[in-house]
Write a protein that holds these residues in place. Structure first.
Motif, PDB file in Angstrom:
ATOM      1  N   PRO A  56       0.794  -1.235   0.000  1.00  0.00           N
ATOM      2  CA  PRO A  56       0.000   0.000   0.000  1.00  0.00           C
ATOM      3  C   PRO A  56       0.829   1.288   0.000  1.00  0.00           C
ATOM      4  O   PRO A  56       0.509   2.236  -0.714  1.00  0.00           O
ATOM      5  CB  PRO A  56      -0.848  -0.111   1.266  1.00  0.00           C
ATOM      6  CG  PRO A  56      -0.972  -1.576   1.500  1.00  0.00           C
ATOM      7  CD  PRO A  56       0.340  -2.165   1.038  1.00  0.00           C
ATOM      8  N   GLU A  57       1.903   1.311   0.786  1.00  0.00           N
ATOM      9  CA  GLU A  57       2.738   2.516   0.804  1.00  0.00           C
ATOM     10  C   GLU A  57       3.407   2.744  -0.548  1.00  0.00           C
ATOM     11  O   GLU A  57       3.440   3.859  -1.068  1.00  0.00           O
ATOM     12  CB  GLU A  57       3.800   2.436   1.899  1.00  0.00           C
ATOM     13  CG  GLU A  57       4.675   3.677   1.938  1.00  0.00           C
ATOM     14  CD  GLU A  57       5.723   3.671   3.032  1.00  0.00           C
ATOM     15  OE1 GLU A  57       6.423   4.696   3.156  1.00  0.00           O
ATOM     16  OE2 GLU A  57       5.849   2.662   3.754  1.00  0.00           O
ATOM     17  N   GLU A  58       3.910   1.678  -1.113  1.00  0.00           N
ATOM     18  CA  GLU A  58       4.570   1.765  -2.408  1.00  0.00           C
ATOM     19  C   GLU A  58       3.579   2.216  -3.487  1.00  0.00           C
ATOM     20  O   GLU A  58       3.896   3.088  -4.305  1.00  0.00           O
ATOM     21  CB  GLU A  58       5.134   0.381  -2.742  1.00  0.00           C
ATOM     22  CG  GLU A  58       6.045   0.320  -3.917  1.00  0.00           C
ATOM     23  CD  GLU A  58       6.610  -1.086  -4.077  1.00  0.00           C
ATOM     24  OE1 GLU A  58       7.844  -1.182  -4.210  1.00  0.00           O
ATOM     25  OE2 GLU A  58       5.841  -2.068  -4.076  1.00  0.00           O
ATOM     26  N   ILE A  59       2.389   1.662  -3.469  1.00  0.00           N
ATOM     27  CA  ILE A  59       1.362   2.044  -4.434  1.00  0.00           C
ATOM     28  C   ILE A  59       1.051   3.535  -4.300  1.00  0.00           C
ATOM     29  O   ILE A  59       1.054   4.272  -5.289  1.00  0.00           O
ATOM     30  CB  ILE A  59       0.083   1.199  -4.248  1.00  0.00           C
ATOM     31  CG1 ILE A  59       0.350  -0.256  -4.654  1.00  0.00           C
ATOM     32  CG2 ILE A  59      -1.078   1.781  -5.041  1.00  0.00           C
ATOM     33  CD1 ILE A  59      -0.736  -1.228  -4.242  1.00  0.00           C
ATOM     34  N   ALA A  60       0.790   3.984  -3.087  1.00  0.00           N
ATOM     35  CA  ALA A  60       0.410   5.386  -2.870  1.00  0.00           C
ATOM     36  C   ALA A  60       1.536   6.334  -3.258  1.00  0.00           C
ATOM     37  O   ALA A  60       1.316   7.319  -3.971  1.00  0.00           O
ATOM     38  CB  ALA A  60       0.019   5.597  -1.407  1.00  0.00           C
ATOM     39  N   TRP A 108       1.523   9.652   1.425  1.00  0.00           N
ATOM     40  CA  TRP A 108       1.323   8.330   2.020  1.00  0.00           C
ATOM     41  C   TRP A 108       0.641   8.443   3.375  1.00  0.00           C
ATOM     42  O   TRP A 108      -0.260   7.666   3.696  1.00  0.00           O
ATOM     43  CB  TRP A 108       2.638   7.566   2.136  1.00  0.00           C
ATOM     44  CG  TRP A 108       2.557   6.430   3.107  1.00  0.00           C
ATOM     45  CD1 TRP A 108       3.262   6.281   4.254  1.00  0.00           C
ATOM     46  CD2 TRP A 108       1.670   5.296   3.048  1.00  0.00           C
ATOM     47  NE1 TRP A 108       2.883   5.117   4.901  1.00  0.00           N
ATOM     48  CE2 TRP A 108       1.906   4.492   4.179  1.00  0.00           C
ATOM     49  CE3 TRP A 108       0.696   4.880   2.146  1.00  0.00           C
ATOM     50  CZ2 TRP A 108       1.220   3.313   4.430  1.00  0.00           C
ATOM     51  CZ3 TRP A 108       0.006   3.695   2.394  1.00  0.00           C
ATOM     52  CH2 TRP A 108       0.274   2.924   3.518  1.00  0.00           C
ATOM     53  N   ASN A 109       1.046   9.400   4.182  1.00  0.00           N
ATOM     54  CA  ASN A 109       0.423   9.567   5.497  1.00  0.00           C
ATOM     55  C   ASN A 109      -1.067   9.859   5.371  1.00  0.00           C
ATOM     56  O   ASN A 109      -1.865   9.343   6.158  1.00  0.00           O
ATOM     57  CB  ASN A 109       1.140  10.655   6.300  1.00  0.00           C
ATOM     58  CG  ASN A 109       2.516  10.205   6.754  1.00  0.00           C
ATOM     59  OD1 ASN A 109       2.784   9.016   6.901  1.00  0.00           O
ATOM     60  ND2 ASN A 109       3.405  11.164   6.954  1.00  0.00           N
ATOM     61  N   LYS A 110      -1.443  10.668   4.375  1.00  0.00           N
ATOM     62  CA  LYS A 110      -2.879  10.953   4.156  1.00  0.00           C
ATOM     63  C   LYS A 110      -3.624   9.666   3.764  1.00  0.00           C
ATOM     64  O   LYS A 110      -4.704   9.392   4.282  1.00  0.00           O
ATOM     65  CB  LYS A 110      -3.054  11.981   3.030  1.00  0.00           C
ATOM     66  CG  LYS A 110      -2.649  13.373   3.387  1.00  0.00           C
ATOM     67  CD  LYS A 110      -2.863  14.277   2.177  1.00  0.00           C
ATOM     68  CE  LYS A 110      -2.234  15.635   2.369  1.00  0.00           C
ATOM     69  NZ  LYS A 110      -2.370  16.471   1.149  1.00  0.00           N
ATOM     70  N   VAL A 111      -3.036   8.904   2.858  1.00  0.00           N
ATOM     71  CA  VAL A 111      -3.660   7.643   2.444  1.00  0.00           C
ATOM     72  C   VAL A 111      -3.731   6.671   3.605  1.00  0.00           C
ATOM     73  O   VAL A 111      -4.769   6.059   3.872  1.00  0.00           O
ATOM     74  CB  VAL A 111      -2.890   7.021   1.246  1.00  0.00           C
ATOM     75  CG1 VAL A 111      -3.393   5.609   0.944  1.00  0.00           C
ATOM     76  CG2 VAL A 111      -2.994   7.901   0.013  1.00  0.00           C
ATOM     77  N   ASN A 112      -2.641   6.528   4.320  1.00  0.00           N
ATOM     78  CA  ASN A 112      -2.587   5.602   5.438  1.00  0.00           C
ATOM     79  C   ASN A 112      -3.609   5.959   6.519  1.00  0.00           C
ATOM     80  O   ASN A 112      -4.231   5.070   7.108  1.00  0.00           O
ATOM     81  CB  ASN A 112      -1.178   5.556   6.029  1.00  0.00           C
ATOM     82  CG  ASN A 112      -0.971   4.389   6.948  1.00  0.00           C
ATOM     83  OD1 ASN A 112      -1.500   3.307   6.732  1.00  0.00           O
ATOM     84  ND2 ASN A 112      -0.179   4.589   7.983  1.00  0.00           N
TER      85      ASN A 112
END
Length: 105
Positions: A73-77, A96-100
């Motif tokens: 997920p981090e890599e994708i974002a 990434w922090n927003k997505v996470n």
């Protein structure tokens, strides 16, 4: 990612980046996906107008992730936000922090 990019709005448009649709796809992304498809000898091809359609946007996203072997997920974002080398760019950490944070909800 779709929530962060557009709050799921298929009509979202950011003029200063010419980012379009639910995944805020720019023309350079369409060009990259079409380059990938050409290498794969696929007859599929997207137009800049394809960005306005959710199904096409998701399909481009999946082609991009598959091609660059993005699975985490981090890599994708971070690579969606910063290109294929997004993991190497510290600027993508904020994205990434927003997505996470959304994944944790």
């Amino acid at each position: 990612i779709m929530f962060i990019e557009s709050s799921y709005n298929d009509s979202a448009y950011r003029a200063d980046e010419d980012a379009v649709g639910c995944l805020q796809i720019r023309k350079c992304m369409v060009d990259d996906v079409n380059r990938i498809l050409k290498r794969q000898k696929s007859s599929l091809k997207f137009t800049y107008n394809s960005r306005w359609y959710r199904d096409s946007s998701i399909q481009m996203f999946e082609i991009y992730c598959d091609h660059y072997n993005l699975t985490d997920p981090e890599e994708i974002a971070r690579c969606w936000n910063g290109g294929p080398k997004g993991m190497q760019n510290n600027i993508t950490v904020t994205y990434w922090n927003k997505v996470n944070n959304q994944l944790d909800i």
